[in-house]
Design an enzyme around this catalytic site. Structure first.
Site, PDB file in Angstrom:
ATOM      1  N   ARG A  39       0.831  -1.207   0.000  1.00  0.00           N
ATOM      2  CA  ARG A  39       0.000   0.000   0.000  1.00  0.00           C
ATOM      3  C   ARG A  39       0.870   1.263   0.000  1.00  0.00           C
ATOM      4  O   ARG A  39       0.525   2.267  -0.626  1.00  0.00           O
ATOM      5  CB  ARG A  39      -0.945  -0.009   1.208  1.00  0.00           C
ATOM      6  CG  ARG A  39      -2.090  -1.016   1.057  1.00  0.00           C
ATOM      7  CD  ARG A  39      -2.844  -1.190   2.375  1.00  0.00           C
ATOM      8  NE  ARG A  39      -3.576  -0.011   2.789  1.00  0.00           N
ATOM      9  CZ  ARG A  39      -4.858   0.216   2.528  1.00  0.00           C
ATOM     10  NH1 ARG A  39      -5.557  -0.655   1.829  1.00  0.00           N
ATOM     11  NH2 ARG A  39      -5.453   1.306   2.964  1.00  0.00           N
ATOM     12  N   CYS A  88     -14.068   5.480   8.560  1.00  0.00           N
ATOM     13  CA  CYS A  88     -15.238   5.296   7.691  1.00  0.00           C
ATOM     14  C   CYS A  88     -16.110   4.218   8.309  1.00  0.00           C
ATOM     15  O   CYS A  88     -16.583   3.311   7.646  1.00  0.00           O
ATOM     16  CB  CYS A  88     -14.834   4.984   6.250  1.00  0.00           C
ATOM     17  SG  CYS A  88     -13.716   3.599   6.076  1.00  0.00           S
TER      18      CYS A  88
HETATM   19  N1  SAM Z   1      -5.439   7.533   5.080  1.00  0.00           N
HETATM   20  C1  SAM Z   1      -5.453   6.610   3.941  1.00  0.00           C
HETATM   21  C2  SAM Z   1      -5.978   7.345   2.710  1.00  0.00           C
HETATM   22  O1  SAM Z   1      -6.750   8.299   2.875  1.00  0.00           O
HETATM   23  O2  SAM Z   1      -5.605   7.001   1.601  1.00  0.00           O
HETATM   24  C3  SAM Z   1      -6.245   5.364   4.258  1.00  0.00           C
HETATM   25  C4  SAM Z   1      -5.737   4.658   5.521  1.00  0.00           C
HETATM   26  S1  SAM Z   1      -6.464   3.079   5.831  1.00  0.00           S
HETATM   27  C5  SAM Z   1      -8.034   3.477   6.502  1.00  0.00           C
HETATM   28  C6  SAM Z   1      -5.593   2.534   7.242  1.00  0.00           C
HETATM   29  C7  SAM Z   1      -4.124   2.238   6.999  1.00  0.00           C
HETATM   30  O3  SAM Z   1      -3.479   2.033   8.260  1.00  0.00           O
HETATM   31  C8  SAM Z   1      -3.836   0.969   6.189  1.00  0.00           C
HETATM   32  O4  SAM Z   1      -3.113   1.286   5.043  1.00  0.00           O
HETATM   33  C9  SAM Z   1      -2.995   0.101   7.154  1.00  0.00           C
HETATM   34  O5  SAM Z   1      -1.975  -0.623   6.483  1.00  0.00           O
HETATM   35  C10 SAM Z   1      -2.411   1.154   8.059  1.00  0.00           C
HETATM   36  N2  SAM Z   1      -1.957   0.696   9.383  1.00  0.00           N
HETATM   37  C11 SAM Z   1      -2.522  -0.190  10.215  1.00  0.00           C
HETATM   38  N3  SAM Z   1      -1.792  -0.296  11.345  1.00  0.00           N
HETATM   39  C12 SAM Z   1      -0.764   0.577  11.240  1.00  0.00           C
HETATM   40  C13 SAM Z   1       0.327   0.952  12.085  1.00  0.00           C
HETATM   41  N4  SAM Z   1       0.496   0.385  13.277  1.00  0.00           N
HETATM   42  N5  SAM Z   1       1.186   1.890  11.659  1.00  0.00           N
HETATM   43  C14 SAM Z   1       1.029   2.466  10.430  1.00  0.00           C
HETATM   44  N6  SAM Z   1       0.028   2.141   9.603  1.00  0.00           N
HETATM   45  C15 SAM Z   1      -0.858   1.214   9.993  1.00  0.00           C
END
Ligand code: SAM
Length: 315
Positions: free
Chosen positions: A136, A237
């Site tokens: 991602r 969301c």
């Molecule tokens: N903000 C993004 C956008 O608008 O395009 C979408 C974010 S998505 C809802 C949540 C993200 O958090 C995912 O890509 C996931 O891999 C990441 N994530 C989950 N745990 C995490 C952590 N401990 N540190 C950093 N990222 C994390």
């Protein structure tokens, strides 16, 4: 089913990347191409083919008729416009870091909100963008590169492993947190939820929500430990109180140095009452967005600010 109709009525929202073009120029370009500008007061459900308006709440967002496709449009291909749901444009606007500031996007990939932050900052300053998912994060690098957002430094790292006392982050004053959530507000996913759920959510689902809630609280409390941070936005969301107002209430109880700031005062729909209690500021400060009323994905935004030093208040 109901949600299919909502998806059919949802305008095509487009965000203008201000690094590339002003909103006025973009509107002019679309008009030159034969799109018709209509009033910002237009009911989103009544947008006709080839009509568009400037969103009345989020000023860098334009709304076109449902299913208008820009994937082959030059402005899309060169990173000038981004197809991004209106609700998803709220967190960066609510955080509103000024040009030149130092910002963290803690859960950043695929980078729509990171790129929005860079647009708001005029590509001036620094944004550290963390994600623990390498694939991602690659998408983030590609998309923000296309947007010309050179102020972004992408880091493949868990935000929770970032040391707030590392001198690299000494100037961080703004943090955007959009952590993993149930995604229950996303239009195409609502069917599923309605099917599974009368009044009794399955125990597995309840457990999943509780794990998410704990993760969301941990991420927020970590953000509060950055020494110079003064504003933190939190978004999901999700439609569940457990991931939204409950998270806000719990972190406020756990850290007395922060309070709510009114997120997007121009937005009329506020948080569910009765959950953020015992404080000077509560549900009226946070934003709710509803699919069936607002023609966007279901969404939640809260903004926290550091309290002025030496104040004794709240409860
Ligand atoms: N903000 C993004 C956008 O608008 O395009 C979408 C974010 S998505 C809802 C949540 C993200 O958090 C995912 O890509 C996931 O891999 C990441 N994530 C989950 N745990 C995490 C952590 N401990 N540190 C950093 N990222 C994390």
């Amino acid at each position: 089913p109901e949600s299919v109709r909502i998806a059919d009525l949802m305008p095509r929202y487009v965000r203008v990347n201000l690094i590339r073009m002003s909103v006025e120029e973009a509107m002019q370009t679309f008009q030159t191409e034969g799109f018709m500008l209509v009033s910002s007061e237009t009911n989103p459900a009544e947008l006709r083919s080839r009509q568009f308006y400037r969103d009345p709440h989020i000023d860098d967002v334009l709304a076109f008729a449902p299913k208008t496709d820009f994937h082959a449009h030059t402005l899309y291909l060169n990173g000038t416009i981004i197809q991004q749901d209106k609700a998803s444009c709220m967190p960066a606007k609510a955080l509103n870091p000024p040009p030149g500031s130092t910002v963290i996007d803690g859960c950043a990939a695929p980078g729509n909100k990171t790129s929005h932050l860079a647009s708001i900052m005029g590509n001036k300053g620094t944004i550290f963008a963390f994600d623990k998912d390498a694939r991602r994060l690659k998408t983030l690098v590609k998309l923000t590169g296309l947007a010309g957002a050179s102020c972004i430094k992408a880091r493949h790292q868990s935000f929770l492993d970032v040391d707030p006392l590392d001198p690299t982050y000494a100037d961080v004053e703004y943090i955007l947190l959009d952590p993993s959530c149930s995604g229950s507000g996303i239009v195409s996913r609502l069917d599923q939820l309605i099917d599974n759920d009368d009044d009794t959510m399955s125990q597995d689902y309840q457990e999943r929500l509780d794990n998410l809630r704990q993760f969301q609280e941990t991420v927020l409390l970590h953000a509060f430990t950055f020494p110079r941070v003064k504003r933190v936005s939190y978004s999901t969301c999700s439609i569940h109180e457990q991931e939204n107002e409950v998270v806000v209430a719990n972190v406020l109880a756990a850290n007395e140095n922060f309070r709510l700031n009114t997120a997007l005062p121009q937005w009329p729909r506020r948080g569910c009452p009765g959950l953020i209690t015992g404080r000077e500021r509560g549900a009226e400060c946070v934003v709710r967005v509803l699919q069936e009323m607002d023609f966007t994905n279901g969404f939640f935004v809260a903004v926290f600010e550091r309290k002025p030093a030496g104040r004794i208040e709240d409860g």
